[in-house]
Scaffold this motif. Structure first.
Motif, short mmCIF file in Angstrom:
data_model
loop_
_atom_site.label_atom_id
_atom_site.label_comp_id
_atom_site.label_asym_id
_atom_site.label_seq_id
_atom_site.Cartn_x
_atom_site.Cartn_y
_atom_site.Cartn_z
N ILE A 46 10.04 -33.80 -17.05
CA ILE A 46 8.72 -33.32 -17.43
C ILE A 46 8.55 -33.26 -18.95
O ILE A 46 7.50 -32.88 -19.44
N THR A 76 2.18 -31.10 -18.07
CA THR A 76 1.76 -30.49 -16.81
C THR A 76 0.30 -30.08 -16.80
O THR A 76 -0.38 -30.21 -15.78
N LEU A 77 -0.17 -29.54 -17.91
CA LEU A 77 -1.45 -28.83 -17.90
C LEU A 77 -2.60 -29.66 -18.46
O LEU A 77 -2.44 -30.47 -19.37
N THR A 78 -3.76 -29.42 -17.89
CA THR A 78 -4.99 -30.04 -18.36
C THR A 78 -5.45 -29.37 -19.66
O THR A 78 -5.11 -28.22 -19.92
N THR A 120 -5.03 -35.15 -17.24
CA THR A 120 -4.00 -34.29 -17.82
C THR A 120 -3.52 -34.89 -19.14
O THR A 120 -3.23 -36.08 -19.23
N GLY B 37 -3.60 -31.36 -12.38
CA GLY B 37 -3.45 -30.52 -13.57
C GLY B 37 -4.28 -29.26 -13.50
O GLY B 37 -3.80 -28.17 -13.80
N ARG B 38 -5.55 -29.39 -13.10
CA ARG B 38 -6.40 -28.17 -12.99
C ARG B 38 -5.87 -27.27 -11.86
O ARG B 38 -5.88 -26.05 -11.98
N THR B 40 -2.80 -26.95 -10.79
CA THR B 40 -1.60 -26.28 -11.29
C THR B 40 -1.96 -25.18 -12.28
O THR B 40 -1.45 -24.05 -12.20
N ASP B 41 -2.85 -25.51 -13.18
CA ASP B 41 -3.20 -24.62 -14.28
C ASP B 41 -3.82 -23.31 -13.74
O ASP B 41 -3.39 -22.21 -14.12
N THR B 130 12.29 -28.93 -10.69
CA THR B 130 12.66 -29.24 -12.07
C THR B 130 13.72 -28.26 -12.53
O THR B 130 13.56 -27.06 -12.36
N GLY B 134 14.35 -29.74 -17.62
CA GLY B 134 13.15 -30.54 -17.39
C GLY B 134 13.36 -31.73 -16.47
O GLY B 134 12.42 -32.46 -16.15
N GLU B 135 14.62 -31.92 -16.02
CA GLU B 135 14.89 -33.07 -15.15
C GLU B 135 14.32 -32.83 -13.76
O GLU B 135 14.41 -31.72 -13.21
N LEU B 136 13.73 -33.89 -13.19
CA LEU B 136 13.17 -33.79 -11.85
C LEU B 136 14.25 -34.07 -10.80
O LEU B 136 15.09 -34.95 -10.99
#
Lengths: 183, 183
Positions: A46, A76-78, A120, B37-38, B40-41, B130, B134-136
Motif C-alpha cells: 500500500i 487508500t483515501l480519496t 482515489t 476510496g470514499r 473506506t474513508d 496488510t 504495508g505489504e499485502l
C-alpha cells in the motif's frame, strides 16, 4: 499542469507536516487515469517509494518515483471534499470548506475533465496505516521542512496537485506545498 | 444487470473459497460509480460488513450491506485483468486468461459503458490484509459452501458481478458464484 514525458515534478513540504494530494491523467486521452488499485496490486504494497511505478487504469506506467526523502504516502483515501467535511466532521455544521477535491477539480476543469473522473489520489506525505481489525489511522505527516517527493513522467501527463485542506490530516494547520517542474 | 432501488442482490459461494468481484454504476448516470476510496474513508475501515454503506464517487450511498455470513471482503485491489496475469504471473507466458476485468467489461458493454470506467472493485469474500510494513497478503477466501453476502440498492443501479478467475486468489481452483435478485 502538463508534465511532458521525461520531465520531473518535485513536491516539497516547506513547513513540515503537510499532505499533498496528487492525481494524473494521460495528457492525450483522459480516459486513462491514475489507478491506486493497480498501483497497489502490482507492487503488492500500500506504500510507494523510490522506484515505485504509478500505474494507470490501463495498467501502463504513468510515472516513476525517482526521489523520496520521507517514504510515507497514502494510496487508500480519496481527496477530501465538501462531502468529506459534511460526513466526517458534522461539528463544522456543513459550513463551506476548501478541499483537495475542489482544488483538483479546478485544476482539471480547463482541460475539459469532469470532477466525476477524479478517483482515489496519491496522498503524498500522508501517514495512513491500518490495524489488524482493518481500522484506519491517520497520523500527522512525518515531514520536516524541505522534505521532497519527486516523480518522473513516463508518458505525457496532466497533473493535478494540491496542498491538503483538512486540518485534521495536517496536525491541525494547513500550510503551502511548493512545486517544481524540470524538463 | 439492473438492480432497482430497494431490490437486493444475494451473492452466494456454493462451493467455498471463491472470490466474487462487484462493481456498480448509477443506472441513469454512468458518471456516478462505486468508489472504494470514499467507502473506506467514510467508514474509517478497509472492511465492509452488515450495515456498511457502499458510496459513489459523488459521496452518495449506492447500496447497503444487509446480510453477511463471512465478514471478510476486500476494497483494496482492482479486478484481475489480462495485464494482471502478464505482470504478476510471468510464468504463464502471457497466455490469454479469463479475468474479472474482462467479465465486468462484458457485463457493462451492453449499457454503453467503456471498460476504462471500471475502477477498484468490492471483492466479495476476498481476504486481503496488510502488515505493518504495508505489504499485502492474500489469504484463501474463508468461505464455506453456502456463505452469502447481500446488498440492497439505495438507488437504481447497474451491477456487474463475476466469479474471480485468478486461481491464486481462490486457493488454486475457480468455482461458480450464485446470484439471486429479490425485488
Amino acid at each position: 499542469m502538463r508534465l511532458p514525458k521525461g520531465a520531473t515534478l518535485t513536491v516539497v513540504d516547506p513547513c513540515g507536516e503537510q499532505v499533498s494530494d496528487l492525481f494524473l491523467f494521460a495528457a492525450d486521452d483522459h480516459d486513462e487515469w491514475f489507478s491506486s488499485g493497480r498501483t497497489t496490486d502490482y507492487a503488492n504494497t500500500i506504500y510507494v517509494g523510490p522506484g515505485s511505478s504509478l500505474y494507470s487504469n490501463r495498467s501502463r506506467v504513468m510515472a516513476t518515483v525517482v526521489e523520496d526523502s520521507v517514504g510515507v504516502h497514502d494510496l487508500t483515501l480519496t481527496p477530501c471534499s465538501q462531502d468529506t467535511f459534511d460526513i466526517l466532521y458534522p461539528d463544522l455544521g456543513g459550513a463551506e470548506h476548501p478541499s483537495c477535491f475542489a482544488n483538483l477539480a479546478g485544476a482539471f476543469a480547463p482541460h475539459g475533465i469532469s470532477p466525476d473522473r477524479i478517483s482515489t489520489t496519491l496522498n503524498v506525505f500522508m501517514d495512513v496505516w491500518t490495524d489488524l481489525d482493518g481500522e484506519l489511522h491517520i497520523d500527522p505527516p512525518p515531514t520536516v521542512p524541505g522534505d521532497r517527493f519527486v516523480v518522473r513522467a513516463e508518458m505525457d501527463l496532466l497533473v493535478g496537485v494540491t496542498a491538503c485542506s483538512a486540518e485534521k490530516s495536517n496536525n491541525g494547520r494547513c500550510t503551502p506545498i511548493d512545486l517544481r517542474v524540470d524538463a
